[in-house]
Design a protein around this motif. Structure first.
Motif, PDB file in Angstrom:
ATOM      1  N   LEU A  39      53.488  25.170  50.158  1.00 30.75           N
ATOM      2  CA  LEU A  39      53.285  26.815  50.127  1.00 30.75           C
ATOM      3  C   LEU A  39      54.839  27.191  50.005  1.00 30.75           C
ATOM      4  O   LEU A  39      55.943  27.263  50.705  1.00 30.75           O
ATOM      5  N   PHE A  40      55.078  27.926  48.732  1.00 29.38           N
ATOM      6  CA  PHE A  40      56.427  28.377  48.441  1.00 29.38           C
ATOM      7  C   PHE A  40      56.628  30.041  48.343  1.00 29.38           C
ATOM      8  O   PHE A  40      55.523  30.413  47.744  1.00 29.38           O
ATOM      9  N   ALA A  41      57.427  30.616  49.357  1.00 31.32           N
ATOM     10  CA  ALA A  41      57.338  32.176  49.371  1.00 31.32           C
ATOM     11  C   ALA A  41      58.619  32.580  48.423  1.00 31.32           C
ATOM     12  O   ALA A  41      59.844  32.543  48.986  1.00 31.32           O
ATOM     13  N   PHE A  42      58.257  33.372  47.258  1.00 31.77           N
ATOM     14  CA  PHE A  42      59.348  33.883  46.566  1.00 31.77           C
ATOM     15  C   PHE A  42      59.449  35.254  47.216  1.00 31.77           C
ATOM     16  O   PHE A  42      58.645  36.049  47.338  1.00 31.77           O
ATOM     17  N   SER A  43      60.875  35.868  47.568  1.00 30.45           N
ATOM     18  CA  SER A  43      60.846  37.057  48.337  1.00 30.45           C
ATOM     19  C   SER A  43      62.662  37.524  47.939  1.00 30.45           C
ATOM     20  O   SER A  43      63.372  36.528  48.095  1.00 30.45           O
ATOM     21  N   VAL A  65      62.090  30.941  49.131  1.00 33.57           N
ATOM     22  CA  VAL A  65      62.861  31.050  47.677  1.00 33.57           C
ATOM     23  C   VAL A  65      63.289  32.430  47.772  1.00 33.57           C
ATOM     24  O   VAL A  65      62.600  33.539  47.440  1.00 33.57           O
ATOM     25  N   LEU A  66      64.572  32.647  47.749  1.00 34.42           N
ATOM     26  CA  LEU A  66      65.300  33.882  47.797  1.00 34.42           C
ATOM     27  C   LEU A  66      65.378  34.513  46.374  1.00 34.42           C
ATOM     28  O   LEU A  66      66.044  33.761  45.529  1.00 34.42           O
ATOM     29  N   LEU A 126      55.168  41.543  50.471  1.00 29.56           N
ATOM     30  CA  LEU A 126      55.532  42.708  50.369  1.00 29.56           C
ATOM     31  C   LEU A 126      55.001  43.435  51.474  1.00 29.56           C
ATOM     32  O   LEU A 126      55.769  44.489  51.922  1.00 29.56           O
ATOM     33  N   GLY A 127      53.923  43.139  52.011  1.00 27.45           N
ATOM     34  CA  GLY A 127      53.300  43.966  53.063  1.00 27.45           C
ATOM     35  C   GLY A 127      53.544  43.512  54.357  1.00 27.45           C
ATOM     36  O   GLY A 127      53.136  44.041  55.594  1.00 27.45           O
ATOM     37  N   THR A 128      54.591  42.600  54.492  1.00 28.07           N
ATOM     38  CA  THR A 128      55.135  41.923  55.969  1.00 28.07           C
ATOM     39  C   THR A 128      56.122  43.012  56.514  1.00 28.07           C
ATOM     40  O   THR A 128      56.663  43.904  55.937  1.00 28.07           O
ATOM     41  N   THR A 129      56.091  42.630  57.937  1.00 28.99           N
ATOM     42  CA  THR A 129      56.973  43.684  58.692  1.00 28.99           C
ATOM     43  C   THR A 129      58.391  43.455  58.299  1.00 28.99           C
ATOM     44  O   THR A 129      59.298  44.433  58.458  1.00 28.99           O
ATOM     45  N   GLY A 130      58.879  42.179  57.637  1.00 24.98           N
ATOM     46  CA  GLY A 130      60.110  42.052  57.405  1.00 24.98           C
ATOM     47  C   GLY A 130      60.812  42.456  55.950  1.00 24.98           C
ATOM     48  O   GLY A 130      61.698  42.230  55.353  1.00 24.98           O
ATOM     49  N   SER A 131      59.572  42.943  55.143  1.00 23.23           N
ATOM     50  CA  SER A 131      59.795  43.122  53.903  1.00 23.23           C
ATOM     51  C   SER A 131      60.816  44.116  53.615  1.00 23.23           C
ATOM     52  O   SER A 131      61.111  45.161  54.360  1.00 23.23           O
TER      53      SER A 131
END
Length: 374
Positions: free
Chosen positions: A15-19, A36-37, A252-257
């Motif tokens: 599971l890769f998270a681009f953010s 992944v920043l 994008l909908g997370t608390t730390g977004s």
């Protein structure tokens, strides 16, 4: 879950998270996946600060960095010397400013406007030289284990430098025809991104694209991207041959977004059809949240968007004006987001999203297994 890409990168979950949000990167890597920043918009100095913070909080887990290295670009002068009105068409300037003026959105303070816009323009890292400065920063951080290019095949010399530093290289593709150049460049993995995805996308749907790229890039691993935010979609991607999934919009909908409360509010109210492809933001087809700003560019009297990076420079002032007006932002602000936005209804923690995805993934695979054994 020991897929090929898990073995390659030493992670427990494919599971890769681009953010663009460092908190998301840390949370997913600590959960066993790989954050992944997204480095677009950072100067080299800002990226150094971000990576130092990640290193301090990620607990020694690996993470990646995503950099825009376009094959086609137009060179512009350094931001400090940039006279925007001398290099951009007046008709385009008048059109963009007219959108804000007609809506009654206040102009930037006259004494600060040039400095504010200049600072924003300086963050648009588009040329190979500017991108490579960010790569130099990334190579100084031992926990960076993956370098991803989001716009075309990375230059061969950069791939070789990454490999010499023990870093794997990935690249995003939007159609089958892109694969050959990526193989030639020597990338280690591909992200096959269907048109449902947020940001710069092609025109082929995920269900068609994923198996095409898997077959063409074999035996190398492929991550599936575009419209993934639930466990059933993850199961479908792996069933189609992917070695893992690449998710972006769902965070994008997370608390730390990193998005503003106004954008988050609109994301939760949006349907999948409200994520539209537009060239109004960067000059290239980019899936973004529909707004009155993007709609203005679809009108018959709208000028043709400029090539990258001139379109991004052109709209920088308008975006700043809109973001500074909270009421205007509710109608005119936009942000890259994929069609998974229709499944985003409320603020959640990154941990909750990961847990829910894995739970639904297990349920989906067990259901399919039962079909074969009963």
């Amino acid at each position: 879950m020991r897929t090929q890409v898990c073995e390659m990168l030493g992670i427990d979950l494919p599971l890769f998270a681009f953010s663009h949000c460092r908190d998301v990167v840390v949370a997913v890597s600590r959960a066993g996946g790989m954050g992944v920043l997204g480095a677009a918009g950072f100067t080299a100095e800002q990226l150094e600060v971000e990576l130092n913070w990640i290193d301090e909080h990620i607990g020694g887990k690996p993470y990646g960095i995503d950099i825009l290295m376009p094959n086609n670009y137009e060179k512009v002068a350094p931001a400090k010397k940039l006279d925007l009105e001398s290099i951009l068409p007046k008709a385009h300037f008048d059109f963009v400013r007219g959108i804000c003026d007609y809506a009654g959105i206040a102009p930037l303070p006259e004494t600060e406007a040039k400095r504010i816009v200049g600072s924003k323009v300086a963050q648009i890292q588009m040329t190979p030289a500017e991108s490579e400065m960010l790569v130099d920063v990334a190579f100084r951080h031992a926990n960076v284990k993956l370098l991803v290019n989001a716009l075309g095949a990375p230059p061969r010399h950069l791939v070789e430098r990454a490999h010499a530093n023990g870093i794997k290289v990935g690249s995003i593709v939007g159609k089958l025809g892109h694969v050959a150049a990526q193989k030639e460049a020597g990338v280690d993995l591909l992200i096959a991104q269907g048109m449902e995805a947020g940001g710069h996308t092609g025109s082929v749907t995920s269900m068609v694209l994923w198996p095409q790229v898997v077959d063409a890039f074999a035996p190398g691993p492929v991550l599936a991207a575009g419209g993934i935010g639930r466990g059933r979609q993850m199961a479908a991607a792996l069933a189609l041959g992917a070695s893992g999934v690449w998710c972006g919009s769902i965070w994008l909908g997370t608390t730390g977004s990193e998005v503003t409360p106004e954008i988050k509010e609109r994301l939760f109210a949006a349907g999948s059809e409200d994520a539209v492809q537009s060239r109004s933001i960067s000059g290239k087809p980019c899936r973004v949240l529909k707004s009155k700003f993007t709609e203005a560019w679809e009108q018959p009297d709208a000028p043709e968007p400029l090539p990258m990076p001139f379109q991004s420079i052109l709209v920088a002032e308008a975006k700043l004006r809109i973001d500074r007006d909270r009421e205007a932002a509710r109608e005119f602000a936009t942000y890259p987001v994929g069609q998974i936005v229709g499944d985003m209804h409320e603020e959640q923690s990154v941990r909750t999203i990961v847990y829910d995805m894995l739970t639904e993934f297990v349920e989906a695979t067990e259901r399919l297994h039962a079909l074969l054994t009963t």
